[in-house]
Scaffold this active site. Structure first.
Site, PDB file in Angstrom:
ATOM      1  N   SER A  82     -84.636   1.533  31.192  1.00 50.31           N
ATOM      2  CA  SER A  82     -84.414   0.577  30.739  1.00 50.31           C
ATOM      3  C   SER A  82     -82.901  -0.902  31.341  1.00 50.31           C
ATOM      4  CB  SER A  82     -83.121   0.552  29.645  1.00 50.31           C
ATOM      5  OG  SER A  82     -82.443   0.299  28.485  1.00 50.31           O
ATOM      6  N   HIS A 235     -86.864   4.155  22.237  1.00 44.20           N
ATOM      7  CA  HIS A 235     -86.460   4.601  23.648  1.00 44.20           C
ATOM      8  C   HIS A 235     -86.159   5.198  25.327  1.00 44.20           C
ATOM      9  CE1 HIS A 235     -84.792   1.076  26.722  1.00 44.20           C
ATOM     10  NE2 HIS A 235     -83.404   1.719  26.264  1.00 44.20           N
TER      11      HIS A 235
END
Length: 258
Positions: A82, A235
């Site tokens: 991320s 994610h």
């Protein structure tokens, strides 16, 4: 910048995402340290690292190179999830001669729309003084729209004091710098940076962080990019499917060894 090292061999730098710390990629580090020197960092404004008033990807990339210099490491593999993936990309783009290979987990080299407003609101509204029970903090976050798994992750940033809690992370600094965190500096034009070295983009099959619309942005900045999708996870792919994620990353890095 706070960091820990383990193992010996060609260096690998592991970088966590927003609101995280150096333990986020610990299981990957344990796999890699068999054959590599692994360096896990607390990104500035996180964990035990210094607090920055201004935080953007060019300055974070420079901080990663300064860390390699401090450790007397000429070249390293770099892996990030991320926000950490954006730091890894920015470092490879700005200092390609120092990076052997780059892995970005569920992130693309693009600017994103804000998606953490609820998180910031929940964290900022949590009463810190006079409360020493994490169950209270967990209930507050879940009541304010944060799912329990994410809330547990965020609460790793809490530290007890004599009178209550404090945040280890620089919450106000992260909010102030948030436009830079979701943004991207390498937008194009004649000064666009390109990393020609080996790069791997791993996305979660259920995540919307890396979609087909970002393919051109990836390939123009990382023309040697390979891509993998981990089905059945979102994610947080490194936490949801750690064995597969760790294997994919370690095999890619081993193939790029100098």
């Amino acid at each position: 910048m706070n960091f820990v090292t383990s193992g010996q061999g060609e260096a690998v730098l592991l970088i966590h995402g927003l609101f995280g710390n150096l333990d986020n990629l610990k299981s990957l580090g344990q796999v890699l340290e068999t054959n590599h020197q692994v360096i896990r960092v607390d990104v500035p404004n996180h964990g035990l690292s210094e607090h920055w008033a201004h935080m953007d990807y060019p300055s974070l990339a420079k901080a990663m190179i300064n860390l390699l210099d401090e450790c007397q490491i000429e070249r390293a593999h770099i892996v990030g999830h991320s926000m950490g993936g954006k730091i890894a990309m920015a470092t490879a783009l700005a200092y390609p001669e120092r990076i052997i290979s780059m892995v970005a987990a569920d992130i693309a080299p693009v600017a994103y729309e804000p998606r953490h407003d609820i998180v910031f609101a929940a964290l900022e509204s949590l009463p810190l003084e006079g409360h020493t029970d994490r169950r209270f903090a967990l209930a507050h976050l879940t009541h304010n729209g944060i799912d329990e798994a994410t809330a547990q992750f965020l609460l790793k940033n809490l530290q007890r004091t004599e009178t209550g809690f404090r945040w280890k992370m620089n919450l106000s600094g992260l909010k102030a710098c948030y436009p830079h965190i979701i943004g991207w500096h390498n937008q194009g034009g004649e000064h666009r940076q390109v990393y020609q070295g080996p790069s791997l983009f791993i996305r979660g099959g259920d995540s919307n962080y890396v979609t087909g619309e970002y393919r051109n942005a990836i390939m123009t900045q990382f023309p040697s990019a390979q891509a993998k999708t981990l089905e059945g996870c979102g994610h947080w792919l490194h936490a949801q499917k750690p064995a597969i994620f760790n294997r994919i990353v370690s095999e890619f890095i081993d193939k790029q060894a100098m």
